[in-house]
Write a protein that holds these residues in place. Structure first.
Motif, PDB file in Angstrom:
ATOM      1  N   LEU A 148      -2.987   4.236  -2.899  1.00  0.00           N
ATOM      2  CA  LEU A 148      -4.071   4.938  -2.217  1.00  0.00           C
ATOM      3  C   LEU A 148      -4.046   6.414  -2.585  1.00  0.00           C
ATOM      4  N   PRO A 149      -5.214   7.018  -2.807  1.00  0.00           N
ATOM      5  CA  PRO A 149      -5.227   8.445  -3.145  1.00  0.00           C
ATOM      6  C   PRO A 149      -4.712   9.295  -1.996  1.00  0.00           C
ATOM      7  N   GLY A 150      -4.090  10.421  -2.332  1.00  0.00           N
ATOM      8  CA  GLY A 150      -3.635  11.348  -1.311  1.00  0.00           C
ATOM      9  C   GLY A 150      -4.755  11.689  -0.351  1.00  0.00           C
ATOM     10  N   GLY A 151      -4.426  11.769   0.926  1.00  0.00           N
ATOM     11  CA  GLY A 151      -5.434  12.038   1.943  1.00  0.00           C
ATOM     12  C   GLY A 151      -6.012  10.796   2.580  1.00  0.00           C
ATOM     13  N   SER A 152      -5.677   9.617   2.044  1.00  0.00           N
ATOM     14  CA  SER A 152      -6.171   8.384   2.653  1.00  0.00           C
ATOM     15  C   SER A 152      -5.665   8.262   4.081  1.00  0.00           C
ATOM     16  N   GLY A 153      -6.502   7.744   4.939  1.00  0.00           N
ATOM     17  CA  GLY A 153      -6.149   7.626   6.342  1.00  0.00           C
ATOM     18  C   GLY A 153      -6.577   6.313   6.950  1.00  0.00           C
ATOM     19  N   ASP A 154      -6.964   6.379   8.206  1.00  0.00           N
ATOM     20  CA  ASP A 154      -7.221   5.180   8.994  1.00  0.00           C
ATOM     21  C   ASP A 154      -8.337   4.322   8.399  1.00  0.00           C
ATOM     22  N   TYR A 155      -9.444   4.934   8.029  1.00  0.00           N
ATOM     23  CA  TYR A 155     -10.579   4.155   7.527  1.00  0.00           C
ATOM     24  C   TYR A 155     -10.219   3.420   6.240  1.00  0.00           C
TER      25      TYR A 155
ATOM     26  N   PRO B 184     -10.696  10.683   1.050  1.00  0.00           N
ATOM     27  CA  PRO B 184     -11.321  10.551  -0.282  1.00  0.00           C
ATOM     28  C   PRO B 184     -11.912   9.149  -0.474  1.00  0.00           C
ATOM     29  N   LEU B 185     -13.014   8.885   0.180  1.00  0.00           N
ATOM     30  CA  LEU B 185     -13.543   7.519   0.259  1.00  0.00           C
ATOM     31  C   LEU B 185     -13.954   6.962  -1.098  1.00  0.00           C
ATOM     32  N   SER B 186     -14.554   7.771  -1.942  1.00  0.00           N
ATOM     33  CA  SER B 186     -15.049   7.240  -3.217  1.00  0.00           C
ATOM     34  C   SER B 186     -13.896   6.821  -4.122  1.00  0.00           C
ATOM     35  N   ARG B 187     -12.826   7.630  -4.179  1.00  0.00           N
ATOM     36  CA  ARG B 187     -11.669   7.261  -5.015  1.00  0.00           C
ATOM     37  C   ARG B 187     -10.971   6.022  -4.463  1.00  0.00           C
ATOM     38  N   ALA B 188     -10.873   5.927  -3.152  1.00  0.00           N
ATOM     39  CA  ALA B 188     -10.237   4.758  -2.548  1.00  0.00           C
ATOM     40  C   ALA B 188     -11.059   3.506  -2.802  1.00  0.00           C
ATOM     41  N   ALA B 189     -12.374   3.623  -2.734  1.00  0.00           N
ATOM     42  CA  ALA B 189     -13.238   2.467  -2.973  1.00  0.00           C
ATOM     43  C   ALA B 189     -13.047   1.919  -4.380  1.00  0.00           C
ATOM     44  N   LEU B 190     -12.867   2.819  -5.360  1.00  0.00           N
ATOM     45  CA  LEU B 190     -12.634   2.369  -6.729  1.00  0.00           C
ATOM     46  C   LEU B 190     -11.306   1.611  -6.849  1.00  0.00           C
TER      47      LEU B 190
ATOM     48  N   ALA C  50       5.156  13.184   2.485  1.00  0.00           N
ATOM     49  CA  ALA C  50       4.029  12.653   1.716  1.00  0.00           C
ATOM     50  C   ALA C  50       2.741  13.250   2.265  1.00  0.00           C
ATOM     51  N   SER C  51       1.595  12.780   1.768  1.00  0.00           N
ATOM     52  CA  SER C  51       0.338  13.389   2.193  1.00  0.00           C
ATOM     53  C   SER C  51      -0.774  12.366   2.400  1.00  0.00           C
TER      54      SER C  51
ATOM     55  N   THR D 292       0.865  -1.167   0.000  1.00  0.00           N
ATOM     56  CA  THR D 292       0.000   0.000   0.000  1.00  0.00           C
ATOM     57  C   THR D 292       0.909   1.226   0.000  1.00  0.00           C
ATOM     58  N   HIS D 293       0.560   2.239  -0.785  1.00  0.00           N
ATOM     59  CA  HIS D 293       1.405   3.413  -0.911  1.00  0.00           C
ATOM     60  C   HIS D 293       0.578   4.543  -1.514  1.00  0.00           C
ATOM     61  N   GLN D 294       1.082   5.753  -1.406  1.00  0.00           N
ATOM     62  CA  GLN D 294       0.359   6.896  -1.945  1.00  0.00           C
ATOM     63  C   GLN D 294       0.465   6.924  -3.461  1.00  0.00           C
ATOM     64  N   ASP D 295      -0.664   6.986  -4.100  1.00  0.00           N
ATOM     65  CA  ASP D 295      -0.716   7.022  -5.556  1.00  0.00           C
ATOM     66  C   ASP D 295       0.039   8.244  -6.087  1.00  0.00           C
ATOM     67  N   GLY D 296       0.915   8.019  -7.055  1.00  0.00           N
ATOM     68  CA  GLY D 296       1.646   9.101  -7.681  1.00  0.00           C
ATOM     69  C   GLY D 296       2.876   9.565  -6.943  1.00  0.00           C
ATOM     70  N   SER D 297       3.192   8.956  -5.810  1.00  0.00           N
ATOM     71  CA  SER D 297       4.358   9.380  -5.034  1.00  0.00           C
ATOM     72  C   SER D 297       5.621   8.703  -5.566  1.00  0.00           C
ATOM     73  N   TYR D 298       6.743   9.129  -5.051  1.00  0.00           N
ATOM     74  CA  TYR D 298       8.028   8.529  -5.409  1.00  0.00           C
ATOM     75  C   TYR D 298       7.977   7.026  -5.161  1.00  0.00           C
ATOM     76  N   PRO D 299       8.535   6.198  -6.034  1.00  0.00           N
ATOM     77  CA  PRO D 299       9.273   6.528  -7.254  1.00  0.00           C
ATOM     78  C   PRO D 299       8.432   6.430  -8.528  1.00  0.00           C
ATOM     79  N   GLY D 300       7.122   6.444  -8.386  1.00  0.00           N
ATOM     80  CA  GLY D 300       6.243   6.403  -9.552  1.00  0.00           C
ATOM     81  C   GLY D 300       5.876   5.003 -10.003  1.00  0.00           C
ATOM     82  N   THR D 301       6.350   3.988  -9.296  1.00  0.00           N
ATOM     83  CA  THR D 301       6.016   2.600  -9.609  1.00  0.00           C
ATOM     84  C   THR D 301       4.858   2.142  -8.725  1.00  0.00           C
TER      85      THR D 301
END
Length: 406
Positions: free
Chosen positions: A272-279, A388-394, A316-317, A243-252
């Protein structure tokens, strides 16, 4: 990490404040040497850890500094999570034997390993050199030996946990508090603050020395563990879940990167989209990580434990909290008990706000012990914002569909 990603560090050197109402425990100090990893005390322990702080591997103002592991040790001591307070319950593995070159070349090319060793002469002359083209990964004259020690600490913990599992149905869980980190280091060289792939080296050791053929690697660092992924991308016996932030380093770590050849289906990426958290992280664990692990049936679980997904981390975010890491520690321990006789070792990866890193590792220890989290005393809800629950759900839905095919 690319320089453009290095936002100015928040105040990471603030003193660690002991949360109130901690129980007082004073027990005899128990430490074991790495050579005694099959000794008398391991089967009684709940946690066994090693510390390789690489104090000589340091660059001023660099986020991956030699303050990281000492800050964790300070927090563990203040929160009474060390052998000084816990006796046989928590054991520190000391006098670690460095990994051998043969250990490292199970993952990395011989030319890289020998080239890095030779580069120590230049590092000794210049004081500090950069060993990655874009400049974020540096070396000092001690880097080669301290990187061998970091990898050796992980190997020693695997040895200790495996030895304990032979005499106990509930062996201790291991935690390698080591640096330089490892999950970005590719077979051909260093990358993203990482020198040797500590967790990949330990995985090959578990397979080739202990016969634990099926290895599950869970990577919850905020950045994709591309080096670990590369090492096992065509290996059907290593399930790598990141699991990792989408679009973050190193882009893979794209969601459709699932392995190749006989390893197709044994790489699971969940960006995971930026802003994803505990839930969102809990949902990812329940819907992707746990079911994938249960289907795979590993012989051992290794964890790339990066704490840079914390909301206070400067690189990161995502917005994980201390509570998120407590939950991950608890759930992964449950998986290990369910699937592989409790055999599990964590490896420190990222985490660059010293306070959030230290408290989160300490709460992970509390999760291993089955003790209540202190997150309510450590986390500030005002730092959080809507996930961003809807983007994460997708993303979770797509990952479930991809891996239902295998």
């Amino acid at each position: 990490m690319r320089a453009m990603e290095l936002r100015s560090l928040r105040t990471v050197s603030r003193s660690l404040v002991l949360p109130p109402s901690l129980p007082r425990r004073h027990k005899s100090i128990v430490k074991c040497s790495s050579g005694g990893s099959s000794g008398n005390h391991l089967s009684d322990a709940r946690i066994i850890y090693s510390a390789a702080p690489a104090l000589g591997h340091n660059k001023e103002s660099h986020p991956e500094s030699n303050l990281r592991v000492p800050s964790i040790i300070t927090a563990l001591d203040k929160m009474e999570l060390t052998p000084k307070y816990r006796g046989l319950e928590i054991i520190e593995l000391t006098h670690i034997k460095p990994a051998s070159v043969d250990d490292i070349v199970r993952v990395h090319t011989k030319s890289y390993v020998t080239g890095l060793e030779k580069a120590m002469t230049k590092a000794s002359q210049d004081g500090l050199i950069f060993i990655e083209g874009s400049g974020p990964t540096y070396a000092t004259q001690t880097t080669f030996q301290e990187s061998l020690l970091a990898a050796g600490a992980g190997i020693s913990l695997v040895d200790a946990v495996v030895a304990a599992s032979k005499s106990s149905s509930s062996p201790p869980i291991g935690f390698a508090l080591v640096r330089p980190p490892g999950h970005h280091a590719v077979p051909e060289g260093p990358m993203g603050f990482c020198v040797f792939g500590n967790i990949a080296v330990a995985a090959r050791h578990a397979q080739q020395v202990h016969g634990l053929q099926r290895v599950l690697i869970i990577d919850f660092d905020v950045h994709h563990g591309n080096g670990t992924s590369d090492a096992f991308y065509d290996d059907p016996d290593v399930l790598f879940i990141s699991t990792h932030q989408d679009g973050s380093y190193p882009g893979t770590g794209k969601i459709d990167q699932i392995g190749k050849g006989s390893g197709e289906g044994t790489t699971v990426n969940l960006p995971l989209p930026g802003g994803s958290g505990d839930y969102i992280m809990r949902s990812a664990f329940d819907e992707i990580i746990a079911p994938s692990a249960q289907r795979f049936k590993p012989d051992i679980i290794l964890v790339s434990a990066g704490y840079d997904a914390h909301v206070l981390d400067p690189l990161a975010s995502l917005q994980f909290t201390t509570s998120t890491f407590y939950t991950l520690g608890s759930r992964i321990k449950e998986l290990a008990n369910e699937l592989c006789a409790g055999r599990c070792v964590f490896f420190l990866e990222g985490g660059y706000n010293l306070q959030s890193l230290s408290y989160s590792v300490a709460d992970t220890f509390r999760a291993f012990l089955g003790e209540p989290s202190l997150a309510a005393q450590l986390d500030d809800p005002a730092a959080l914002y809507e996930e961003p629950l809807s983007r994460a759900a997708l993303a979770i839905k797509k990952a479930k569909h991809l891996h239902s095919l295998f």
